[in-house]
Design a protein around this motif. Structure first.
Motif, PDB file in Angstrom:
ATOM      1  N   THR A 108       0.834  -1.196   0.000  1.00 44.08           N
ATOM      2  CA  THR A 108       0.000   0.000   0.000  1.00 44.08           C
ATOM      3  C   THR A 108       0.875   1.254   0.000  1.00 44.08           C
ATOM      4  N   GLY A 109       0.533   2.179  -0.893  1.00 46.10           N
ATOM      5  CA  GLY A 109       1.217   3.465  -0.897  1.00 46.10           C
ATOM      6  C   GLY A 109       2.502   3.536  -1.691  1.00 46.10           C
ATOM      7  N   VAL A 110       2.883   2.444  -2.382  1.00 46.20           N
ATOM      8  CA  VAL A 110       4.159   2.495  -3.112  1.00 46.20           C
ATOM      9  C   VAL A 110       4.067   3.335  -4.384  1.00 46.20           C
ATOM     10  N   GLY A 111       2.850   3.700  -4.793  1.00 43.09           N
ATOM     11  CA  GLY A 111       2.717   4.591  -5.947  1.00 43.09           C
ATOM     12  C   GLY A 111       2.185   3.920  -7.197  1.00 43.09           C
ATOM     13  N   LYS A 112       1.361   2.910  -7.051  1.00 41.37           N
ATOM     14  CA  LYS A 112       0.833   2.207  -8.228  1.00 41.37           C
ATOM     15  C   LYS A 112      -0.075   3.119  -9.052  1.00 41.37           C
ATOM     16  N   THR A 113      -0.968   3.826  -8.380  1.00 45.11           N
ATOM     17  CA  THR A 113      -1.868   4.739  -9.095  1.00 45.11           C
ATOM     18  C   THR A 113      -1.081   5.884  -9.725  1.00 45.11           C
ATOM     19  N   HIS A 114      -0.145   6.420  -8.962  1.00 43.37           N
ATOM     20  CA  HIS A 114       0.700   7.511  -9.486  1.00 43.37           C
ATOM     21  C   HIS A 114       1.442   7.061 -10.737  1.00 43.37           C
ATOM     22  N   LEU A 115       1.960   5.838 -10.720  1.00 44.23           N
ATOM     23  CA  LEU A 115       2.722   5.347 -11.870  1.00 44.23           C
ATOM     24  C   LEU A 115       1.825   5.167 -13.087  1.00 44.23           C
ATOM     25  N   ALA A 116       0.600   4.677 -12.872  1.00 42.33           N
ATOM     26  CA  ALA A 116      -0.327   4.507 -14.000  1.00 42.33           C
ATOM     27  C   ALA A 116      -0.642   5.856 -14.639  1.00 42.33           C
ATOM     28  N   GLN A 117      -0.893   6.857 -13.798  1.00 41.15           N
ATOM     29  CA  GLN A 117      -1.173   8.196 -14.325  1.00 41.15           C
ATOM     30  C   GLN A 117       0.040   8.765 -15.051  1.00 41.15           C
ATOM     31  N   LYS A 118       1.217   8.592 -14.463  1.00 41.11           N
ATOM     32  CA  LYS A 118       2.440   9.091 -15.076  1.00 41.11           C
ATOM     33  C   LYS A 118       2.703   8.401 -16.417  1.00 41.11           C
ATOM     34  N   LEU A 119       2.403   7.122 -16.473  1.00 41.34           N
ATOM     35  CA  LEU A 119       2.603   6.353 -17.705  1.00 41.34           C
ATOM     36  C   LEU A 119       1.769   6.930 -18.845  1.00 41.34           C
ATOM     37  N   VAL A 120       0.505   7.199 -18.572  1.00 38.46           N
ATOM     38  CA  VAL A 120      -0.388   7.730 -19.607  1.00 38.46           C
ATOM     39  C   VAL A 120       0.025   9.149 -19.986  1.00 38.46           C
ATOM     40  N   GLU A 121       0.356   9.976 -18.970  1.00 37.67           N
ATOM     41  CA  GLU A 121       0.783  11.354 -19.257  1.00 37.67           C
ATOM     42  C   GLU A 121       2.028  11.373 -20.141  1.00 37.67           C
ATOM     43  N   THR A 122       2.980  10.488 -19.828  1.00 31.16           N
ATOM     44  CA  THR A 122       4.216  10.441 -20.620  1.00 31.16           C
ATOM     45  C   THR A 122       3.940   9.986 -22.046  1.00 31.16           C
ATOM     46  N   ALA A 123       3.072   8.980 -22.194  1.00 32.53           N
ATOM     47  CA  ALA A 123       2.741   8.481 -23.536  1.00 32.53           C
ATOM     48  C   ALA A 123       2.069   9.566 -24.375  1.00 32.53           C
ATOM     49  N   ILE A 124       1.240  10.391 -23.734  1.00 35.74           N
ATOM     50  CA  ILE A 124       0.572  11.485 -24.459  1.00 35.74           C
ATOM     51  C   ILE A 124       1.563  12.595 -24.783  1.00 35.74           C
ATOM     52  N   GLU A 125       2.438  12.933 -23.821  1.00 29.73           N
ATOM     53  CA  GLU A 125       3.439  13.979 -24.055  1.00 29.73           C
ATOM     54  C   GLU A 125       4.352  13.624 -25.227  1.00 29.73           C
ATOM     55  N   LYS A 126       4.713  12.343 -25.332  1.00 30.47           N
ATOM     56  CA  LYS A 126       5.604  11.905 -26.411  1.00 30.47           C
ATOM     57  C   LYS A 126       4.834  11.548 -27.681  1.00 30.47           C
ATOM     58  N   GLU A 127       3.512  11.824 -27.629  1.00 29.65           N
ATOM     59  CA  GLU A 127       2.633  11.623 -28.790  1.00 29.65           C
ATOM     60  C   GLU A 127       2.557  10.166 -29.223  1.00 29.65           C
ATOM     61  N   PHE A 128       2.807   9.262 -28.287  1.00 36.06           N
ATOM     62  CA  PHE A 128       2.544   7.843 -28.574  1.00 36.06           C
ATOM     63  C   PHE A 128       1.046   7.586 -28.542  1.00 36.06           C
ATOM     64  N   LEU A 129       0.334   8.395 -27.737  1.00 37.45           N
ATOM     65  CA  LEU A 129      -1.120   8.308 -27.647  1.00 37.45           C
ATOM     66  C   LEU A 129      -1.706   9.681 -27.923  1.00 37.45           C
ATOM     67  N   SER A 130      -2.932   9.699 -28.380  1.00 37.35           N
ATOM     68  CA  SER A 130      -3.616  10.954 -28.661  1.00 37.35           C
ATOM     69  C   SER A 130      -4.000  11.643 -27.355  1.00 37.35           C
ATOM     70  N   LYS A 131      -4.081  12.969 -27.379  1.00 34.25           N
ATOM     71  CA  LYS A 131      -4.507  13.720 -26.203  1.00 34.25           C
ATOM     72  C   LYS A 131      -5.934  13.379 -25.805  1.00 34.25           C
ATOM     73  N   LYS A 132      -6.696  12.863 -26.728  1.00 31.45           N
ATOM     74  CA  LYS A 132      -8.094  12.515 -26.452  1.00 31.45           C
ATOM     75  C   LYS A 132      -8.250  11.088 -25.935  1.00 31.45           C
ATOM     76  N   THR A 133      -7.133  10.389 -25.757  1.00 30.44           N
ATOM     77  CA  THR A 133      -7.211   9.001 -25.292  1.00 30.44           C
ATOM     78  C   THR A 133      -7.849   8.955 -23.905  1.00 30.44           C
ATOM     79  N   PRO A 134      -8.949   8.209 -23.725  1.00 30.49           N
ATOM     80  CA  PRO A 134      -9.584   8.121 -22.409  1.00 30.49           C
ATOM     81  C   PRO A 134      -8.671   7.394 -21.409  1.00 30.49           C
ATOM     82  N   PHE A 135      -8.662   7.886 -20.179  1.00 28.24           N
ATOM     83  CA  PHE A 135      -7.971   7.186 -19.090  1.00 28.24           C
ATOM     84  C   PHE A 135      -8.939   7.121 -17.916  1.00 28.24           C
TER      85      PHE A 135
END
Length: 741
Positions: A108-135
């Motif tokens: 608990t608390g190691v940052g699983k949710t934070h990492l998932a959010q960071k993963l999607v944000e990074t993928a969108i920033e690098k344009e691997f995913l569209s900005k409109k991609t639902p999360f």
């Protein structure tokens, strides 16, 4: 669940628990199935690559790792840094054609949710995913107690599917279509929900809850997270669909650099929220980078946010400078006992274990230390004997107060009682039950550590006892050896004779003895260590002070034993790890007492208490010294106001209060400390925007109105200066506490 899946899951579980292969007969007995049926399914699992077997007699079956039937390679990896985790997760998220499901594991608390959010944000920033991609993120634990509602939230529901389903509703899967679905605490899904999720990942179709003839298509990339061991928490069918499993290590197993990065990240976020520059003292930074943080990243973030809020408030209340600096005292209250301590504290704590060895060892060490100290002062033989006897007396009295928490061996009690009956009880002055229990506890302690008495032989020879007690001690030793094969050495027999000769309650005593209580939640451990430390460090002129360890109830912060001690002694101070509910008695936190300023504060309290007992010695605490002691004590205990400002207000009225209430120094310190802590508690409630309990009005009392009025005026001044709201009864209550009984 299909029978073959049931067998596969049981095979996985047995392997995790036992680490060995399982025979078909063992599985059949565990599942209460026919052995031939189990054997057929096991061989089918082997044939389809879901299990393996090892030839021999009997044949043993093993789960097959790694699984590779999810469309890509399986990776099970423990990662320490966020960049490494992101790199691994990104490779899976973007794996063609539609990504691979990812499972994050960790405490608990190691940052699983934070990492998932960071993963999607990074993928969108690098344009691997569209900005409109639902999360879409969802914590399955929120509805774990209602499986139907949980599945309805996830997959949607058809009208009439269950009671309360009044209309058709789409679920999170539908909202995440074309994007990413993050399921935290995924193991809280019921088996039926796990199978529905498996079908969605495997086939790309799902049904709303209650639908039978309609299948809906959804294209999602799935990220799951769990705090449990996935092999035990998830069905094998679903677990196989997570080819990438990344374990996020707890903070204690990650490099210091990781915590440094997190600290900077959280501080930057808080500075942005405040809109002012934010800094942190070196001591506070060092602590946050080293302290035990069982809640991991979640706790670290919360602790930093609390510290920032307190620092910001303190800045507003004091000089109002634009820059906010986080100090050590801004940390959450529950972290305060963990602050850095001196080596003396660590040694005392290390020696304060409440095992039997600690009880027995203390008395011998104390006897040796007492003798060495007295010899250095060139004490006479009579003085030496008297002080050694008093050391033993105090030890026996402390043992008598441990009966509630330490079991006494009934066999030893029977020996003591029998010895008393056979050893000439008529010639012996009354020996109390408390003395007998204290002797029994000591014998038990010696039995656990018989080698600890050797150092005390010479010291005990300095003390003489009457022959009747020596004979009785010999009788006890003889019975213990004959009936329990327990042979006491001469020094132990001598010590027991001293125990027997102890007169615990003097018939006449002009004043009750002074007492310092050491407290913690167990009454042992830290409290006993603190008691031992105090006994070794009391000034020479205060050797008459009793020290007792006491257990405090964690909820009420009261103690029946402490109430009993207050009736027998004059309680002048309390020291420990938890403040008790006491009015007008100074409290010194354990960590402060071990520091120079804390011990100096205790010395002042001791001096003030001596002035009451021996006024002719002139050992009084000067009024001019009291404000500094109050500020010193409050600076280590309060967090919502500036102690210096508080003390300045006190000084404007101190002479008036001292004259009206006829305070002695120790009582005056106790009253002001009580008011300071009470004020801090009120501010904590008010600053948290919690509703205050309605007061019943002014406390009914027969105290003179002018005394209540004096407190009303002073509390009004404090209210204006510190922005605190006192309830109507506060002035009457403070007047009551201030009046000498």
């Amino acid at each position: 669940m299909k029978k073959i899946d049931w067998i596969e899951q049981t095979l996985q579980t047995r392997y995790q628990e036992e680490g060995n292969g399982v025979t078909s007969q063992e599985l059949a007995e565990a599942l209460q199935l026919d052995r031939s049926t189990v054997s057929r399914y096991l061989n089918e699992l082997v044939k389809t690559g879901r299990a393996q077997k090892k030839a021999g007699r009997p044949v043993r079956y093993f789960p097959l790792e790694p699984y590779t039937d999810a469309g890509g390679p399986q990776r099970r990896k423990s990662c320490t840094g966020e960049s490494e985790l992101l790199q691994e997760a990104m490779a899976a998220l973007l794996y063609p054609p539609h990504g691979l499901p990812i499972l994050f594991t960790g405490e608990t608390g190691v940052g699983k949710t934070h990492l998932a959010q960071k993963l999607v944000e990074t993928a969108i920033e690098k344009e691997f995913l569209s900005k409109k991609t639902p999360f879409i993120a969802f914590n399955c634990a929120e509805y774990a107690q209602n499986p139907e509602l949980l599945l309805a939230q996830l997959f949607g529901v058809k009208k009439g599917a269950f009671t309360g389903a009044d209309e058709n509703k789409f679920g999170l899967v539908e909202r995440a279509n074309g994007g990413i679905l993050f399921l935290d605490e995924i193991h809280r899904l019921p088996p039926s929900g796990q199978e529905m999720l498996f079908h969605l990942i495997d086939q790309g179709f799902y049904r709303r809850l209650g639908e039978t003839g309609v299948e809906r298509k959804a294209d999602i990339r799935l990220i799951g997270a769990t705090t449990e061991a996935p092999e035990k928490a998830l069905l094998p069918t679903l677990l196989r669909r997570f080819p990438v499993r990344l374990e996020i290590l707890p903070l204690r197993k990650r490099p210091r650099e990781v915590r440094e990065q997190l600290l900077e990240h959280f501080l930057e976020a808080e500075a942005k929220q405040m809109g002012v520059p934010l800094s942190i003292t070196a001591r506070c930074r060092s602590f946050l980078l080293q302290y035990d943080c069982p809640g991991n990243i979640g706790q670290l973030k919360s602790d930093i946010q609390i510290a920032c809020a307190r620092a910001f408030l303190r800045n507003l209340e004091t000089d109002g400078k634009k820059k906010v600096t986080i100090d050590f005292h801004d940390l959450p209250t529950y972290l305060q006992p963990q602050r850095p301590v001196t080596s003396a504290v660590k040694n005392a704590i290390a020696g304060g274990n409440d095992g039997q060895e600690g009880i027995s060892g203390n008395i011998y060490r104390k006897l040796t230390v007492t003798k060495e100290s007295l010899l250095k002062k060139k004490a006479s033989p009579a003085e030496l004997a008297e002080q050694l006897q008093e050391t033993v007396n105090r030890y026996v009295r402390s043992l008598s107060f441990q009966q509630e928490s330490r079991p006494v061996d009934p066999a030893i009690i029977r020996v003591l009682t029998r010895a008393l009956e056979e050893g000439g009880a008529n010639e012996i002055r009354g020996i109390s039950d408390e003395q007998l229990y204290a002797i029994a506890l000591h014998i038990q302690a010696w039995r656990s550590n018989p080698g600890s008495t050797r150092i005390a032989r010479n010291e005990l020879e300095q003390v003489e006892t009457e022959s009747v007690y020596e004979h009785l001690a010999q009788k006890i030793a003889m019975l213990l050896e004959r009936e329990h094969s327990l042979r006491l050495p001469p020094e132990e027999i001598k010590l027991i004779s001293l125990f027997l000769s102890l007169n615990q309650r003097p018939e006449e005593q002009e004043q009750p003895k002074r007492l310092i209580a050491t407290v913690c939640l167990t009454g042992e451990g830290a409290a006993v260590a603190l008691q031992s430390w105090l006994e070794d460090h009391l000034p020479a002129e205060d050797q008459d002070v009793e020290i007792r360890s006491v257990q405090i109830d964690p909820q009420t912060r009261t103690s029946e034993k402490l109430d009993l001690l207050q009736r027998e002694f004059r309680l002048i101070a309390v020291a420990g790890t938890v403040p008790p509910e006491l009015d007008g008695v100074p409290y010194i936190p354990a960590w402060e007492l071990y520091q120079k300023q804390g011990f100096e504060r205790l010395r002042a309290i001791l001096a003030a208490s001596r002035s009451r007992m021996t006024a002719e010695n002139g050992l009084t605490l000067r009024p001019s010294e009291i404000p500094a002691l109050i500020e010193q004590g409050l600076s280590e205990t309060v967090i919502h106001f500036n102690p210096k400002q508080f003390v300045q207000l006190i000084q404007t009225k101190a002479d008036t209060f001292r004259r009206v209430f006829s305070w002695e120094p120790e009582r005056e310190i106790g009253i002001w400390m009580h008011l300071g802590i009470y004020t801090d508690q009120l501010l904590a409630v008010q600053l948290a925007n919690r509703r205050m309990e309605k007061s019943a009005g002014v406390l009914q009392t027969d105290l003179p109105p002018d005394r209540i009025k004096l407190w009303e005026q002073f509390l009004s001044a404090l209210s204006t200066a510190l922005h605190v709201r006192y309830p109507p009864s506060a002035a009457s209550e403070m007047a009551r506490l201030s009046t000498t009984s």
